[in-house]
Write an enzyme that holds these catalytic residues in place. Sequence first.
Site, PDB file in Angstrom:
ATOM      1  N   GLU A  37     -10.986 -22.250 -10.152  1.00 45.79           N
ATOM      2  CA  GLU A  37     -11.082 -21.692 -11.496  1.00 45.79           C
ATOM      3  C   GLU A  37     -10.981 -20.174 -11.396  1.00 45.79           C
ATOM      4  O   GLU A  37     -11.825 -19.542 -10.762  1.00 45.79           O
ATOM      5  CB  GLU A  37     -12.409 -22.073 -12.142  1.00 45.79           C
ATOM      6  N   ASP A  80     -15.137 -23.959  -7.406  1.00 42.24           N
ATOM      7  CA  ASP A  80     -15.782 -23.786  -8.698  1.00 42.24           C
ATOM      8  C   ASP A  80     -15.994 -22.297  -8.970  1.00 42.24           C
ATOM      9  O   ASP A  80     -16.449 -21.560  -8.096  1.00 42.24           O
ATOM     10  CB  ASP A  80     -17.127 -24.522  -8.682  1.00 42.24           C
TER      11      ASP A  80
END
Length: 658
Positions: free
Chosen positions: A369, A340
Amino acid sequence: MTLYKKHKKTLMREWKFNGDDFLSYPYYGGNDLGVTYSKTHTTIRIWAPTANIVELRIYKQSQGGSAIRIDQFEQGENGTWIINLHGDLNGYFYTIRVNDNIGWLNETPGIDAKAVGINGHRGLIFDPEPTNPEGWDDDKRVHCDHATDAIIYELHVRDFSISPSSGITNKGKYLAFTESGTLSPDGLKTGVDHLKELGITHVHLLPVYDFFTVDEQAPHETYNWGYDPQNFNAPEGSYSTNPNTATRILELKMLVQALHKAGIGVIFDVVYNHTYHTRRSYFNQTVPGYYYRQKSNGTFSNASGCGNEMATERGMVHKFILDSLYYWATEFHADGFRFDLMGIYDLETMNQIRARMDSISPSILLYGEGWTADKSPLAETWRAVKTNVSRLYRVAVFNDDFRDGLKGNGFDPKSKGFVSGKTIQEENIKFGIAGACFHPQIVYGYVEHSKSPWATEPWQCVNYASCHDNYTLYDKLVLSSPEASEEEISRMILLAGALVLTSQGIPFLHAGTEMAYSKQGDHNSYKSADEINQIDWKRKKTYNQIFQYYQALINLRKTHPAFRMISADQIRKHLIFSSDYQPGVASYMLVNHANEDKWRTILLVFNGTRQPITFKLPDRIAWRVVARDTTINLESTKYISETEIEVSGISMLMLVED
């Protein structure tokens, strides 16, 4: 250095720090941090270099009551504190409390706790052997020769089974994944049988470590995706049938084992970029300030958008992350990790994670990400953002250029993309088709977010149309195309899936997309009710055409290596985009047995407009029709001899030369 002020005769912490002071903190390289259990004694070691007293409290229960025993740690080497306890303490709970010369910090389970009681406030001393299900020693990871062989399916543990239509007994639990023969009210497969039927290779589970905001005593009263970390090394208890014991470890392993038996790998979503609490986090209650980055004024920086960001570049933060991932990979047989807000991590940490995982299995997938939610004090040149992916070794990032090109901006419900009929998106689509690698036929000035390729190889690119964030694909298309019929919306979903699953790189699907998953237009459902987030298995019958099409696309990709080339050189050699430009249309050929495919030539045409188009075909090739309109048939015997062909609106055409 922490600054303090007096307030009503009590020293109050300002929680401001000079990051340079942390450079003097000692580094401990041992592998024995946390609890080490045996039937005759238990040892606990923590790293707390600013402490002058460390206290251990033993409890009979995970909540309430008084400590039955209080002991003090002894100072160890390199900033550590250690305690040895005699006797069998299996099943007892504990907390650790640090005094750092200014005063006592809060009781915590310590940052290395691998088992906790209800809601994660006290650690659990446990015998690890009974947490292994029968046959666990024979459990094997799902092996991928190449990352581009993976087909990833993102899933929330609770959403998977909580609906009354799931036909699953252990609703919302890890054990839901161990059930077979489950059916929807219409008699269609659900649960793991559905995943096998669909054909995906890996399940990506939203966070399953212990998170803060769901009460494990009453899990149905609240909901959360789990991006609110509390104990990074202990499984979440709300998904367990008995969260007050080590059963949560056993049941998560049973989930992994069941998916592995089904031939499906398990990827864990990890959130080492921030914690739910800042000042009250277990990190700050152990070594104040050290684990977090600070702004120039000494306050906590916030690149996560959640109040803080982890200082991954500091030695013991770096070590904590690597040790934690090693534990999850070895103890739970993980097949991969999704990071994340990976743009918060420093590049060296990410590359050392890759090296550590390779020591276990080179087939472990790593991706994340490639961005942050806000500014970070660590210069971007040192962080794992999308533009630095060429400096990452076998770590992939999400292709948001392709995502937004396919369906429009995720934050604007009215914006359209290629599949919903917006033209001048063709270069965004070509960018995704080439796996974000350099291709001489792409005009990068027309790519919306990235004006140059950021992937050096296709395995650095994760292509997707939707994920847990923002609107589901179905909801986004309905909101952006209110004039479209239900049939047209379904065709848009088919076209988006066709583009994701035939493009180079690693394809990624949001759970339920194959049956037009809807969250009733909720664009940020991280704490919404089950009625919003659950997978409604009745939609599998209503949208069975979509399910069958996605099933056929997955089979196509797994059967034909041309769609999963392993290098950018292969892509440039074998992938030729059409020079016959038509607005709202993307087309290309895969030539000369791409990646040793048995098909010599593959022609693909994607028509994002609602009107049929006429496409001119290359001469002197006997084309066999494999995909047209809403049908895919790899064994089709239909040939065409014409020099042009009509391609229906909102559809993919695929012709092959055997």
